[in-house]
Design a protein around this motif. Structure first.
Motif, short mmCIF file in Angstrom:
data_model
loop_
_atom_site.label_atom_id
_atom_site.label_comp_id
_atom_site.label_asym_id
_atom_site.label_seq_id
_atom_site.Cartn_x
_atom_site.Cartn_y
_atom_site.Cartn_z
N GLY A 121 5.87 -1.95 -2.46
CA GLY A 121 4.82 -2.18 -1.33
C GLY A 121 4.27 -3.59 -0.87
O GLY A 121 4.79 -4.51 -1.33
N ASN A 149 -2.22 -3.67 1.65
CA ASN A 149 -2.07 -2.25 2.04
C ASN A 149 -1.76 -2.40 3.55
O ASN A 149 -1.95 -3.27 4.09
CB ASN A 149 -3.05 -1.18 1.61
CG ASN A 149 -2.65 0.09 1.40
OD1 ASN A 149 -1.55 0.46 2.24
ND2 ASN A 149 -2.95 0.79 0.30
N SER A 150 -1.77 -1.06 4.37
CA SER A 150 -1.75 -1.02 5.78
C SER A 150 -3.13 -1.19 6.16
O SER A 150 -3.50 -1.29 7.64
CB SER A 150 -1.19 0.22 6.23
OG SER A 150 -1.84 1.32 5.54
N ASP A 153 -7.11 -5.46 4.03
CA ASP A 153 -6.51 -6.76 3.55
C ASP A 153 -7.55 -8.06 3.72
O ASP A 153 -6.91 -9.16 3.71
CB ASP A 153 -5.18 -6.96 4.13
CG ASP A 153 -4.33 -5.68 3.89
OD1 ASP A 153 -4.21 -5.30 2.47
OD2 ASP A 153 -3.60 -5.34 4.88
N ALA A 172 -7.71 -3.23 -0.47
CA ALA A 172 -6.26 -2.70 -0.37
C ALA A 172 -6.37 -1.07 -0.33
O ALA A 172 -5.31 -0.36 -0.67
CB ALA A 172 -5.28 -3.26 -1.11
#
Length: 376
Positions: A121, A149-150, A153, A172
């Motif tokens: 990830g 994470n997407s 952040d 995250a």
């Protein structure tokens, strides 16, 4: 939520005096013609994230796809400095915060944060580069394997006069991380410029300076010595916080003020620092700076914050000791779309980075715009 009045009499009077004074900033020194209120310098960027005025008198900008560039603030000429090869841009992740060493002539170091594919990830790292001959080299990892994470952040960087580097991190997307002292997610970090842990950090052998954060994307050191941050809330309570050593800001148990039974129960067992200002519904706050120049008098001695979702700049007035916000004023409302970042030159010139008109816009049509004056 009750709103504070937008325009004060002092601002109106100062604005009138400025426009009537014939100040040199209102005319082009070369032609004598009036200066445009706004000027687009660059209009072909892909999600610019950090925009700063460098010690070399150029604007430096990061794009989430991994590019770092220098921009001539007068001509708009753009020079690509470096593209970080292993940046992973997914959703809100990618190349994010950047700061230059304060003594850049003798220590030409560039500090940046970016996300990368960690195998199982996304992860985030803080690195240092050396600048020479219009490129970067010698990547040195200062902190690695920060949760990413997407979305959520962080990550804003700041170097203080005592040569400490502050970094905001997001949770995250895992709310448990913000209260977990074994995780760097959802925190404000503090380190020496060589990546070591300062001896006077509040927690032994830890980069953690404060905890209980969701996703802070603005960080500024005020002349009063206080460290202010802007932070994204969930569906309520976007926040302005004063960051203090070793303190807990409550997320996910506390949002904004401690004003619900569950929040009061959590705060009874954990000392929580409340935010000093909140927005509900959320507006998506981003960068935060303090404007001291008289060049744009409507903003003098105020915190300026760029806003993404509500597409504006908000000017915030502090009380005398800097512990509360007494006035909120909206500028450039909806004029340039989502506003990500703001940079101030030593002469008080103001530059903003735009992020399109909608969330998730990754086109190459994002801009750098100079704001020269406020039009009524």
């Amino acid at each position: 939520m009750k709103r504070i009045s937008k325009i004060t009499g002092i601002v109106l009077i100062s604005s009138l005096l400025w426009f009537c004074s014939g100040d040199d900033d209102t005319t082009n020194p070369g032609t004598g013609e009036p200066v445009e209120a706004t000027k687009t310098l660059v209009e072909t960027l892909s999600v610019p994230w950090e925009l700063i005025w460098g010690p070399d008198n150029f604007l430096w900008v990061t794009e989430r796809n991994g590019k770092i560039s220098r921009i001539n603030p007068d001509s708009g000429e753009q020079q690509l400095v470096y593209t970080i090869p292993n940046v992973s841009q997914v959703g809100e992740s990618g190349l994010l915060g950047m700061v230059l060493h304060p003594n850049f002539d003798t220590n030409p170091y560039v500090y940046v944060v970016y996300t990368y594919n960690g195998g199982s990830g996304l992860l985030e790292r803080l690195v240092q580069f050396t600048y020479a001959n219009n490129t970067l080299s010698n990547e040195t990892v200062l902190i690695d394997q920060i949760p990413a994470n997407s979305n959520h952040d962080g990550s804003r960087l700041l170097i203080t006069p005592d040569m400490h580097l502050f970094m905001t991190t997001g949770d995250a997307g895992n709310t448990n991380l913000s209260q977990d002292m074994n995780s760097l997610g959802g925190k404000t970090l503090r380190l020496n410029l060589d990546g070591s842990i300062p001896a006077d950090n509040p927690f032994t052998n830890s980069y953690i300076y404060s905890l209980g954060h969701r996703n802070a994307q603005g960080l500024v050191l005020h002349p009063n010595g206080k460290l202010y941050s802007s932070e994204h809330g969930p569906s309520s309570d976007d926040e302005i916080n004063i960051i203090q050593s070793g303190k807990n800001y409550g997320w996910p148990a506390v949002k904004g003020k401690i004003d619900t039974p569950n929040e009061q129960t959590f705060a009874a067992n954990t000392e929580v620092i409340e935010s000093i200002f909140e927005w509900t519904p959320t507006i998506a706050p981003s960068d935060l700076v303090y404007y001291t120049s008289n060049r744009i008098p409507e903003w003098t001695n105020k915190l300026l914050m760029t806003v993404l979702k509500d597409q504006r700049i908000i000017a915030l007035t502090l009380n005398g000791d800097g512990t509360a916000i007494t006035n909120e004023e909206v500028f450039l409302n909806g004029q340039f779309g989502r506003l990500r970042d703001i940079a101030i030159s030593p002469q008080g010139r103001v530059f903003i980075a735009t992020n399109g008109n909608s969330y998730g816009d990754t086109s190459n049509t994002h801009r750098i715009i100079e704001i020269n004056k406020i039009e009524k």
